[in-house]
Design an enzyme around this catalytic site. Structure first.
Site, PDB file in Angstrom:
ATOM      1  N   ARG A  71       0.844  -1.199   0.000  1.00 14.25           N
ATOM      2  CA  ARG A  71       0.000   0.000   0.000  1.00 14.25           C
ATOM      3  C   ARG A  71       0.881   1.253   0.000  1.00 14.25           C
ATOM      4  O   ARG A  71       1.583   1.518   0.972  1.00 14.25           O
ATOM      5  CB  ARG A  71      -0.935   0.033   1.206  1.00 14.25           C
ATOM      6  CG  ARG A  71      -1.792   1.300   1.238  1.00 14.25           C
ATOM      7  CD  ARG A  71      -2.976   1.207   2.185  1.00 14.25           C
ATOM      8  NE  ARG A  71      -2.604   1.195   3.579  1.00 14.25           N
ATOM      9  CZ  ARG A  71      -3.480   1.314   4.581  1.00 14.25           C
ATOM     10  NH1 ARG A  71      -4.787   1.454   4.305  1.00 14.25           N
ATOM     11  NH2 ARG A  71      -3.081   1.258   5.837  1.00 14.25           N
TER      12      ARG A  71
ATOM     13  N   ASP B 161      -3.432   3.508  14.357  1.00 17.87           N
ATOM     14  CA  ASP B 161      -2.632   4.035  13.270  1.00 17.87           C
ATOM     15  C   ASP B 161      -3.175   5.402  12.902  1.00 17.87           C
ATOM     16  O   ASP B 161      -3.990   5.978  13.632  1.00 17.87           O
ATOM     17  CB  ASP B 161      -2.585   3.079  12.076  1.00 17.87           C
ATOM     18  CG  ASP B 161      -3.948   2.882  11.415  1.00 17.87           C
ATOM     19  OD1 ASP B 161      -4.921   3.581  11.769  1.00 17.87           O
ATOM     20  OD2 ASP B 161      -4.034   2.029  10.506  1.00 17.87           O
TER      21      ASP B 161
END
Length: 543
Positions: free
Chosen positions: A178, A458
């Site tokens: 990603r 996150d």
């Protein structure tokens, strides 16, 4: 890690390119050929990226003025058409459990060895993009693709550290990468005096070094694409990937992608996004935390769409259930995978009762996903893989369940935008402050994936906390469930109470930057305009 070197014919000249940082092993990753390749990507696609970002800003002005997202009239024919995406490669037919995490050597080895079907190596929300982290991450993946990655834990108290190495290739998870989103720059590499796109840097550099090796193994390369907001952004990605395939001599459609539906505008264009990428897309993913963040950000000026505290905004809420079920229906109609969301829980050591309660939440969430028709799910910790695997094995004996068409689902615009009901507690308000400060301090210190109260936080979860604080404080007449006004005096008291929540600060990730993080959060919450992304002002403070 051992030294790595990949040579390719030079794709473009390096004149006008400046690398304004230095990291260990940099010259082995940023070869002249790789730099020339990246410069070519920048010069071809940077104007188009900027046009897409300008379109985002214009759309947000419309939302701020009271406008609402909706399904597009000009693309009705795409939604009504009978088309399907290209057939999926064998390696991506079964994705029932995927693990995600940053790209440091230990994480890469553990994730590939974890028993998950897929490992998403994340340069985005779980990586703080220091130059050292980015270069080390690219080096880790180059070696992992070639099967040579090893890591030795440091010596502790004279005892030798554990030696980490990869299992045989056939026993490894399928690798997906990603890159960072379209909105982010890579300031350390400038082309013609302009920072290049972080998206193009991350994906382009990985593709340059690893495409031929992975193609020979019939493993892609495969990517996850984050934070798209429109079909035009998907088309830009498709054009980039077409260009990379031509430049690197790959077959058309060799680079496969899965798109995260993690912005509110994108949920109204899922058919269109699949169509734009139909020759290379494998599926869509319910990026639930970023989706909640995007809902708050999109409706930041809408007083009738204020969400309760994060713990109450679960996937069983009607607007999130509608999002999930529409994604399943859309993907399966087109022959693509519908991937479920992240279980952020991590094992709670030393408290069996609390650990079992946390695992019960994971079981319920994964059972909801597989019953609804998802083809796979995400976990943040290897210990959750057997649990998720068992639930999907029991309910999904085939590699996937794309045959579950969910023709019973009928979702309207209003279903997708109606906010959930709930409350704001003092603990919820102060918890948002704590998560923001602790995560931002760790991020500024180079750590993008932080365990806080037995949840793996996150950038996405920190963004929920940050944008909720801003919206609550800039809304009229909001109160906690005990009647206390939600105002800046409450924020000040939360800052005063914060040391009691932090405990021994010296043991926290990023401890030396906690005061700096408090200052950043204080400025962002007081600002008249909501900052688009927490990482934009924070990025200037990295390195």
């Amino acid at each position: 890690m051992s030294a790595v070197m990949t040579q390719r014919p030079e794709a473009a000249g390096t004149t006008g390119v400046e690398v304004v940082a230095q990291a260990e092993g940099q010259d082995q990753v940023l070869t002249p050929q790789a730099i020339g390749f990246l410069a070519g990507l920048h010069r071809r696609f940077e104007p188009l990226r900027q046009a897409r970002l300008a379109a985002r800003r214009e759309r947000q002005v419309f939302f701020d003025a009271g406008g609402l997202p909706d399904f597009r009239e000009d693309t009705a024919a795409i939604r009504a058409g009978a088309w399907k995406v290209a057939p999926l490669p064998q390696a991506l037919l079964d994705r029932r459990v995927e693990i995600t995490g940053p790209t440091d050597p230990k994480m890469v080895i553990n994730a590939l060895n974890s028993g998950a079907k897929v490992y998403m190596a994340d340069f985005e929300d779980s990586t703080a993009p220091t130059w050292d982290n980015l270069i080390a991450g690219q080096r880790s993946l180059i070696e992992a693709v070639r099967g040579t990655l090893q890591w030795m834990a440091p010596v502790v108290a004279g005892a030798p550290g554990k030696h980490y190495q990869l299992k045989p290739f056939a026993q490894q998870a399928v690798l997906m990468v990603r890159p960072r989103g379209w909105h982010l720059d890579e300031k350390h590499l400038q082309v013609d005096g302009v920072p290049m796109s972080a998206s193009l840097f991350d994906l382009g550099l990985f593709a340059f070094h690893n495409s031929d090796v992975l193609a020979a193994k019939d493993r892609g390369p495969y990517f996850y694409l984050p934070k798209l907001q429109s079909m035009e952004e998907a088309q830009l990605w498709n054009d980039v990937l077409d260009h990379i395939e031509r430049e690197l001599g790959l077959a058309a459609g060799q680079l496969k992608v899965t798109v995260l539906i993690e912005t509110l505008p994108a949920v109204f264009e899922m058919d269109e996004i699949l169509h734009a990428l139909r020759h290379r897309i494998a599926g869509l993913n319910c990026g639930r935390w970023d989706y909640v963040f995007s809902y708050i950000k999109t409706f930041r000026r809408h007083r009738d769409k204020v969400l309760p505290e994060r713990s109450q905004v679960t996937m069983t809420q009607p607007f999130l259930r509608a999002y999930s079920e529409l994604l399943i229906q859309t993907c399966h109609k087109r022959g693509a995978h519908a991937m479920g969301g992240m279980a952020a829980q991590i094992p709670i050591s030393g408290d069996e009762e609390a650990n079992e309660a946390a695992l019960a939440k994971v079981r319920a969430d994964k059972l909801r996903e597989v019953t609804a028709g998802h083809d796979g799910t995400w976990v943040a910790h290897p210990a959750l893989i057997p649990l998720a695997q068992q639930i999907f094995d029991d309910r999904m004996p085939a590699p996937n369940q794309r045959h579950v068409l969910r023709e019973d689902v009928w979702v309207t615009r209003d279903d997708l935008i109606k906010p959930s009901l709930g409350t704001i507690t003092r603990a919820g308000f102060e918890g948002n402050v704590e998560v923001c400060v602790r995560y931002l301090a760790a991020w500024l210190d180079g750590n993008g994936c932080v365990p806080i109260h037995w949840l793996m936080e996150d950038a996405a979860t920190a963004e929920i906390a940050r944008t909720q604080l801003w919206q609550w404080l800039h809304s009229d007449s909001l109160h906690l469930d005990d009647g206390t006004p939600v105002d800046f005096a409450l924020l000040e008291r939360a800052f005063i109470n914060l040391p009691g929540h932090l405990g021994d600060r010296s043991r926290l990730p990023g401890a030396s930057r906690i005061n700096e993080a408090i200052g950043v959060l204080d400025r962002l919450t007081h600002a008249d305009t909501l900052e688009e992304f927490l990482t934009l002002p924070a990025y200037a403070r990295l390195d």
